[in-house]
Design a protein around this motif. Structure first.
Motif, mmCIF file in Angstrom:
data_model
loop_
_atom_site.group_PDB
_atom_site.id
_atom_site.type_symbol
_atom_site.label_atom_id
_atom_site.label_comp_id
_atom_site.label_asym_id
_atom_site.label_seq_id
_atom_site.Cartn_x
_atom_site.Cartn_y
_atom_site.Cartn_z
ATOM 1 N N MET A 131 0.841 -1.156 0.000
ATOM 2 C CA MET A 131 0.000 0.000 0.000
ATOM 3 C C MET A 131 0.891 1.224 0.000
ATOM 4 N N GLU A 132 0.991 1.819 -1.125
ATOM 5 C CA GLU A 132 1.841 2.992 -1.298
ATOM 6 C C GLU A 132 1.039 4.237 -0.952
ATOM 7 N N HIS A 133 1.186 4.701 0.266
ATOM 8 C CA HIS A 133 0.451 5.888 0.686
ATOM 9 C C HIS A 133 1.455 6.827 1.329
ATOM 10 N N HIS A 134 1.801 7.891 0.618
ATOM 11 C CA HIS A 134 2.820 8.824 1.104
ATOM 12 C C HIS A 134 2.145 10.037 1.713
ATOM 13 N N GLY A 135 2.283 10.168 3.020
ATOM 14 C CA GLY A 135 1.700 11.307 3.709
ATOM 15 C C GLY A 135 0.185 11.210 3.766
ATOM 16 N N GLY A 136 -0.405 12.013 4.585
ATOM 17 C CA GLY A 136 -1.859 12.030 4.680
ATOM 18 C C GLY A 136 -2.404 10.830 5.411
ATOM 19 N N ARG A 137 -3.715 10.737 5.403
ATOM 20 C CA ARG A 137 -4.376 9.652 6.121
ATOM 21 C C ARG A 137 -4.893 8.617 5.140
ATOM 22 N N ARG A 138 -5.054 7.414 5.621
ATOM 23 C CA ARG A 138 -5.613 6.354 4.795
ATOM 24 C C ARG A 138 -7.124 6.519 4.728
ATOM 25 N N GLY A 139 -7.679 6.150 3.601
ATOM 26 C CA GLY A 139 -9.124 6.170 3.449
ATOM 27 C C GLY A 139 -9.747 4.967 4.135
ATOM 28 N N GLN A 140 -11.065 5.007 4.247
ATOM 29 C CA GLN A 140 -11.785 3.921 4.908
ATOM 30 C C GLN A 140 -11.589 2.604 4.172
ATOM 31 N N ALA A 141 -11.582 2.627 2.859
ATOM 32 C CA ALA A 141 -11.411 1.399 2.084
ATOM 33 C C ALA A 141 -10.039 0.768 2.342
ATOM 34 N N GLU A 142 -9.011 1.592 2.452
ATOM 35 C CA GLU A 142 -7.670 1.068 2.740
ATOM 36 C C GLU A 142 -7.608 0.471 4.139
ATOM 37 N N ARG A 143 -8.220 1.135 5.105
ATOM 38 C CA ARG A 143 -8.233 0.600 6.473
ATOM 39 C C ARG A 143 -9.004 -0.716 6.529
ATOM 40 N N ASP A 144 -10.123 -0.777 5.805
ATOM 41 C CA ASP A 144 -10.903 -2.013 5.768
ATOM 42 C C ASP A 144 -10.102 -3.141 5.114
ATOM 43 N N ALA A 145 -9.386 -2.843 4.049
ATOM 44 C CA ALA A 145 -8.582 -3.862 3.375
ATOM 45 C C ALA A 145 -7.489 -4.396 4.293
ATOM 46 N N VAL A 146 -6.861 -3.528 5.048
ATOM 47 C CA VAL A 146 -5.824 -3.953 5.990
ATOM 48 C C VAL A 146 -6.436 -4.816 7.091
ATOM 49 N N THR A 147 -7.595 -4.415 7.598
ATOM 50 C CA THR A 147 -8.266 -5.181 8.651
ATOM 51 C C THR A 147 -8.640 -6.577 8.169
ATOM 52 N N VAL A 148 -9.185 -6.661 6.972
ATOM 53 C CA VAL A 148 -9.558 -7.964 6.408
ATOM 54 C C VAL A 148 -8.325 -8.824 6.207
ATOM 55 N N GLU A 149 -7.255 -8.248 5.721
ATOM 56 C CA GLU A 149 -6.036 -9.018 5.474
ATOM 57 C C GLU A 149 -5.419 -9.520 6.781
ATOM 58 N N ILE A 150 -5.447 -8.716 7.815
ATOM 59 C CA ILE A 150 -4.939 -9.157 9.120
ATOM 60 C C ILE A 150 -5.799 -10.314 9.643
ATOM 61 N N GLY A 151 -7.103 -10.194 9.520
ATOM 62 C CA GLY A 151 -7.991 -11.272 9.948
ATOM 63 C C GLY A 151 -7.740 -12.551 9.176
ATOM 64 N N TYR A 152 -7.554 -12.427 7.858
ATOM 65 C CA TYR A 152 -7.260 -13.604 7.042
ATOM 66 C C TYR A 152 -5.932 -14.221 7.454
#
Length: 94
Positions: free
Chosen positions: A1-22
């Motif tokens: 996830m290439e995110h330079h500066g700023g905050r992550r969007g809700q979709a990115e946070r959800d994707a990370v949460t799902v991947e951690i759960g998996y």
């Protein structure tokens, strides 16, 4: 996830949460299967005490190592793969 500066969007946070759960669920399943395969005979049959203890301890160690390796490998693969720029869309090279 290439995110330079700023905050992550809700979709990115959800994707990370799902991947951690998996990663956690698949690692727990794999560790349980390996533990059952290694320590199962010691729990199912009447083996000598020393051999039973050895199998159970080996099963615990192998299962713990497998759990950690599985979680790390899934999360690293997710990090390297990146995500589509728009939800529901894939990259042309995927």
């Amino acid at each position: 996830m290439e995110h330079h500066g700023g905050r992550r969007g809700q979709a990115e946070r959800d994707a990370v949460t799902v991947e951690i759960g998996y990663a956690l669920c698949s690692a727990a399943f794999a560790a349980a299967v390996v533990f059952g395969a290694v320590a199962g005979p010691a729990l199912a049959f009447d083996l000598p005490a020393a051999f039973s203890v050895l199998l159970v301890r080996a099963g615990l160690v192998i299962a713990a190592v497998l759990f950690a390796v599985r979680v790390v490998s899934v999360l690293l693969r997710f990090q390297r793969s990146g995500q589509p720029s728009q939800p529901g869309r894939t990259r042309p090279d995927s």
